[in-house]
Design a protein around this motif. Structure first.
Motif, PDB file in Angstrom:
ATOM      1  N   ASN A 132       0.843  -1.201   0.000  1.00 36.75           N
ATOM      2  CA  ASN A 132       0.000   0.000   0.000  1.00 36.75           C
ATOM      3  C   ASN A 132       0.876   1.248   0.000  1.00 36.75           C
ATOM      4  OD1 ASN A 132      -1.890   1.992   0.292  1.00 36.75           O
ATOM      5  ND2 ASN A 132      -2.747   1.223   2.221  1.00 36.75           N
ATOM      6  N   PRO A 133       0.949   1.968  -1.117  1.00 33.77           N
ATOM      7  CA  PRO A 133       1.806   3.153  -1.173  1.00 33.77           C
ATOM      8  C   PRO A 133       1.343   4.280  -0.261  1.00 33.77           C
ATOM      9  CG  PRO A 133       0.448   3.001  -3.147  1.00 33.77           C
ATOM     10  CD  PRO A 133       0.273   1.713  -2.399  1.00 33.77           C
ATOM     11  N   PHE A 134       0.097   4.215   0.225  1.00 35.88           N
ATOM     12  CA  PHE A 134      -0.418   5.241   1.127  1.00 35.88           C
ATOM     13  C   PHE A 134      -0.242   4.878   2.595  1.00 35.88           C
ATOM     14  CE2 PHE A 134      -3.118   5.535  -2.738  1.00 35.88           C
ATOM     15  CZ  PHE A 134      -2.674   6.773  -3.180  1.00 35.88           C
TER      16      PHE A 134
ATOM     17  N   GLY B  15      -6.094 -15.738   1.790  1.00 33.82           N
ATOM     18  CA  GLY B  15      -6.896 -16.549   2.698  1.00 33.82           C
ATOM     19  C   GLY B  15      -8.367 -16.521   2.324  1.00 33.82           C
ATOM     20  N   ARG B  16      -9.167 -17.099   3.200  1.00 37.44           N
ATOM     21  CA  ARG B  16     -10.606 -17.229   2.919  1.00 37.44           C
ATOM     22  C   ARG B  16     -11.289 -15.882   2.729  1.00 37.44           C
ATOM     23  NH1 ARG B  16     -15.122 -17.274   6.377  1.00 37.44           N
ATOM     24  NH2 ARG B  16     -13.789 -17.252   8.247  1.00 37.44           N
ATOM     25  N   LEU B  17     -10.949 -14.907   3.572  1.00 36.37           N
ATOM     26  CA  LEU B  17     -11.598 -13.601   3.510  1.00 36.37           C
ATOM     27  C   LEU B  17     -10.599 -12.548   3.997  1.00 36.37           C
ATOM     28  CD1 LEU B  17     -15.195 -12.778   4.791  1.00 36.37           C
ATOM     29  CD2 LEU B  17     -13.364 -11.099   4.591  1.00 36.37           C
ATOM     30  N   PRO B  18      -9.865 -11.919   3.097  1.00 29.34           N
ATOM     31  CA  PRO B  18      -8.847 -10.947   3.513  1.00 29.34           C
ATOM     32  C   PRO B  18      -9.451  -9.779   4.295  1.00 29.34           C
ATOM     33  CG  PRO B  18      -8.470 -11.624   1.259  1.00 29.34           C
ATOM     34  CD  PRO B  18      -9.811 -12.182   1.647  1.00 29.34           C
ATOM     35  N   VAL B  19      -8.819  -9.460   5.410  1.00 27.84           N
ATOM     36  CA  VAL B  19      -9.243  -8.360   6.269  1.00 27.84           C
ATOM     37  C   VAL B  19      -8.106  -7.342   6.347  1.00 27.84           C
ATOM     38  CG1 VAL B  19      -9.925  -7.708   8.618  1.00 27.84           C
ATOM     39  CG2 VAL B  19     -10.794  -9.830   7.606  1.00 27.84           C
ATOM     40  N   ASN B  20      -8.458  -6.075   6.202  1.00 27.77           N
ATOM     41  CA  ASN B  20      -7.496  -4.968   6.253  1.00 27.77           C
ATOM     42  C   ASN B  20      -6.348  -5.139   5.251  1.00 27.77           C
ATOM     43  OD1 ASN B  20      -9.054  -3.809   8.211  1.00 27.77           O
ATOM     44  ND2 ASN B  20      -7.680  -4.263   9.909  1.00 27.77           N
ATOM     45  N   PRO B  21      -6.674  -5.319   3.965  1.00 27.61           N
ATOM     46  CA  PRO B  21      -5.596  -5.387   2.976  1.00 27.61           C
ATOM     47  C   PRO B  21      -4.815  -4.085   2.876  1.00 27.61           C
ATOM     48  CG  PRO B  21      -7.724  -5.235   1.885  1.00 27.61           C
ATOM     49  CD  PRO B  21      -8.001  -5.468   3.341  1.00 27.61           C
ATOM     50  N   SER B  22      -5.390  -3.000   3.373  1.00 30.25           N
ATOM     51  CA  SER B  22      -4.693  -1.714   3.381  1.00 30.25           C
ATOM     52  C   SER B  22      -3.509  -1.710   4.339  1.00 30.25           C
ATOM     53  CB  SER B  22      -5.655  -0.599   3.807  1.00 30.25           C
ATOM     54  OG  SER B  22      -6.042  -0.778   5.168  1.00 30.25           O
ATOM     55  N   GLY B  23      -3.491  -2.660   5.271  1.00 31.68           N
ATOM     56  CA  GLY B  23      -2.539  -2.657   6.372  1.00 31.68           C
ATOM     57  C   GLY B  23      -3.211  -2.354   7.697  1.00 31.68           C
TER      58      GLY B  23
ATOM     59  N   SER C  64      -0.852  -0.138  10.597  1.00 29.94           N
ATOM     60  CA  SER C  64       0.198   0.078   9.602  1.00 29.94           C
ATOM     61  C   SER C  64      -0.144   1.200   8.633  1.00 29.94           C
ATOM     62  CB  SER C  64       0.465  -1.210   8.822  1.00 29.94           C
ATOM     63  OG  SER C  64       0.997  -2.213   9.655  1.00 29.94           O
ATOM     64  N   LYS C  65      -1.380   1.202   8.138  1.00 30.90           N
ATOM     65  CA  LYS C  65      -1.794   2.264   7.225  1.00 30.90           C
ATOM     66  C   LYS C  65      -1.794   3.605   7.933  1.00 30.90           C
ATOM     67  CE  LYS C  65      -6.143   2.474   6.287  1.00 30.90           C
ATOM     68  NZ  LYS C  65      -6.463   3.721   7.042  1.00 30.90           N
ATOM     69  N   GLY C  66      -2.185   3.597   9.209  1.00 29.85           N
ATOM     70  CA  GLY C  66      -2.285   4.821   9.985  1.00 29.85           C
ATOM     71  C   GLY C  66      -3.711   5.060  10.439  1.00 29.85           C
ATOM     72  N   HIS C  67      -3.855   5.915  11.448  1.00 29.27           N
ATOM     73  CA  HIS C  67      -5.149   6.171  12.081  1.00 29.27           C
ATOM     74  C   HIS C  67      -5.344   7.676  12.183  1.00 29.27           C
ATOM     75  CE1 HIS C  67      -8.629   5.841  14.452  1.00 29.27           C
ATOM     76  NE2 HIS C  67      -8.151   5.386  15.576  1.00 29.27           N
ATOM     77  N   PRO C  68      -5.837   8.325  11.097  1.00 30.22           N
ATOM     78  CA  PRO C  68      -6.009   9.778  11.120  1.00 30.22           C
ATOM     79  C   PRO C  68      -7.325  10.224  11.756  1.00 30.22           C
ATOM     80  CG  PRO C  68      -6.490   8.932   8.945  1.00 30.22           C
ATOM     81  CD  PRO C  68      -6.047   7.758   9.764  1.00 30.22           C
ATOM     82  N   LEU C  69      -7.832   9.425  12.687  1.00 31.05           N
ATOM     83  CA  LEU C  69      -9.024   9.756  13.470  1.00 31.05           C
ATOM     84  C   LEU C  69     -10.200  10.133  12.583  1.00 31.05           C
ATOM     85  CD1 LEU C  69      -7.441  11.551  16.556  1.00 31.05           C
ATOM     86  CD2 LEU C  69      -8.059   9.157  16.257  1.00 31.05           C
ATOM     87  N   GLY C  70     -10.537  11.406  12.423  1.00 29.80           N
ATOM     88  CA  GLY C  70     -11.728  11.797  11.680  1.00 29.80           C
ATOM     89  C   GLY C  70     -11.763  11.296  10.250  1.00 29.80           C
ATOM     90  N   ALA C  71     -10.602  11.019   9.666  1.00 30.04           N
ATOM     91  CA  ALA C  71     -10.545  10.539   8.284  1.00 30.04           C
ATOM     92  C   ALA C  71     -10.464   9.027   8.191  1.00 30.04           C
ATOM     93  CB  ALA C  71      -9.343  11.163   7.571  1.00 30.04           C
ATOM     94  N   THR C  72     -10.404   8.343   9.329  1.00 31.83           N
ATOM     95  CA  THR C  72     -10.165   6.895   9.317  1.00 31.83           C
ATOM     96  C   THR C  72     -11.266   6.129   8.589  1.00 31.83           C
ATOM     97  OG1 THR C  72      -8.804   6.893  11.299  1.00 31.83           O
ATOM     98  CG2 THR C  72      -9.959   4.861  10.794  1.00 31.83           C
TER      99      THR C  72
ATOM    100  N   GLU D 218     -10.199   2.320   0.572  1.00 33.93           N
ATOM    101  CA  GLU D 218      -9.547   1.037   0.300  1.00 33.93           C
ATOM    102  C   GLU D 218     -10.528   0.051  -0.321  1.00 33.93           C
ATOM    103  OE1 GLU D 218      -6.942  -2.144  -0.027  1.00 33.93           O
ATOM    104  OE2 GLU D 218      -6.502  -0.025   0.341  1.00 33.93           O
ATOM    105  N   LEU D 219     -11.731  -0.030   0.230  1.00 30.93           N
ATOM    106  CA  LEU D 219     -12.704  -0.988  -0.298  1.00 30.93           C
ATOM    107  C   LEU D 219     -13.159  -0.605  -1.698  1.00 30.93           C
ATOM    108  CD1 LEU D 219     -14.853  -1.709   2.887  1.00 30.93           C
ATOM    109  CD2 LEU D 219     -12.910  -2.998   1.974  1.00 30.93           C
ATOM    110  N   THR D 220     -13.306   0.687  -1.963  1.00 32.76           N
ATOM    111  CA  THR D 220     -13.653   1.136  -3.307  1.00 32.76           C
ATOM    112  C   THR D 220     -12.550   0.756  -4.284  1.00 32.76           C
ATOM    113  OG1 THR D 220     -14.991   2.972  -2.470  1.00 32.76           O
ATOM    114  CG2 THR D 220     -14.161   3.171  -4.717  1.00 32.76           C
ATOM    115  N   THR D 221     -11.296   0.940  -3.868  1.00 27.96           N
ATOM    116  CA  THR D 221     -10.163   0.569  -4.704  1.00 27.96           C
ATOM    117  C   THR D 221     -10.180  -0.929  -5.000  1.00 27.96           C
ATOM    118  OG1 THR D 221      -8.847   2.364  -3.754  1.00 27.96           O
ATOM    119  CG2 THR D 221      -7.638   0.623  -4.871  1.00 27.96           C
TER     120      THR D 221
END
Length: 218
Positions: A8-10, A148-156, A160-168, A175-178
């Motif tokens: 994930n480049p982001f 795996g059977r059902l990938p969870v948090n492929p963004s990281g 890992s991706k980060g937690h920008p609170l209001g933008a999370t 990520e899901l749209t992508t």
């Protein structure tokens, strides 16, 4: 998941950790160590929502448009620790599945709130991917990793991706749209038709003060 974030480049952190490295890291509060907790991040996210008529007026590329199949918000519930089936996230998920006309088995990818590593285990149970109490074992078997059977948090995920609170939350939906557009590169989950997001905030009693569950579909 740190193994996902390398694609994930982001992502704020793109270094994969081994289990031994995670366990040997500085402790935060037992049993959590530093890599098991999300950082606070800078970031922003936006989404364009419109009706069919709005799409026509904008002349949007319909091949890249993703449908909001369900959107549910709930407040915390007054429950005891031995009543997970009464939790706000689980009730919101059941309501979202009903709105979308699908079930957990139809979901191809998920983004969940994992401000700490235990969050992912709790939420895969709340979303109905495994029975209550079996999230940890399923994660150890690799059911929720890419491939795996059902990938969870492929963004990281938030850790890992980060937690920008209001933008999370919108970051999760990005990520899901992508993923649904088939544009996720090395972290792409093949053949996704339905994706689910869970995001929570605050704490009241033994759970989040508020929870949002969104289902996106192609």
């Amino acid at each position: 998941m740190s193994q996902h974030s390398v694609h994930n480049p982001f992502s704020q952190f793109r270094k994969p950790f081994t289990v031994d490295e995670v366990l040997a890291a500085p402790p935060i509060t037992y049993p959590l160590t530093l890599p098991m907790c999300a950082p606070l991040s800078d970031g922003a996210a936006a989404a364009i929502l419109c009706t069919e008529e709005g799409l026509r007026r904008m002349g949007a590329d319909r091949s890249r448009c993703i449908r909001v199949a369900a959107s549910v918000m709930r407040s915390f519930s007054h429950r005891s620790i031995d009543q997970p089936q009464q939790g706000a996230a689980h009730l919101a998920a059941r309501q979202a599945y009903e709105q979308a006309g699908i079930g957990p088995d139809d979901v191809g990818v998920a983004e969940v709130h994992d401000a700490s590593a235990t969050g992912e285990i709790i939420q895969v149970e709340n979303l109905g991917f495994v029975p209550f109490g079996e999230g940890g074992a399923a994660a150890e078997r690799g059911e929720f990793t890419l491939g795996g059977r059902l990938p969870v948090n492929p963004s990281g995920g938030l850790e890992s991706k980060g937690h920008p609170l209001g933008a999370t939350g919108l970051g999760q939906l990005f990520e899901l749209t992508t993923q649904l557009r088939g544009e996720a590169g090395g972290r792409q989950v093949p053949g996704v038709r339905h994706a689910i997001q869970e995001n929570g905030g605050g704490l009241l009693g033994i759970e989040e003060a508020a929870v949002a569950v969104t289902i996106l579909s192609r």
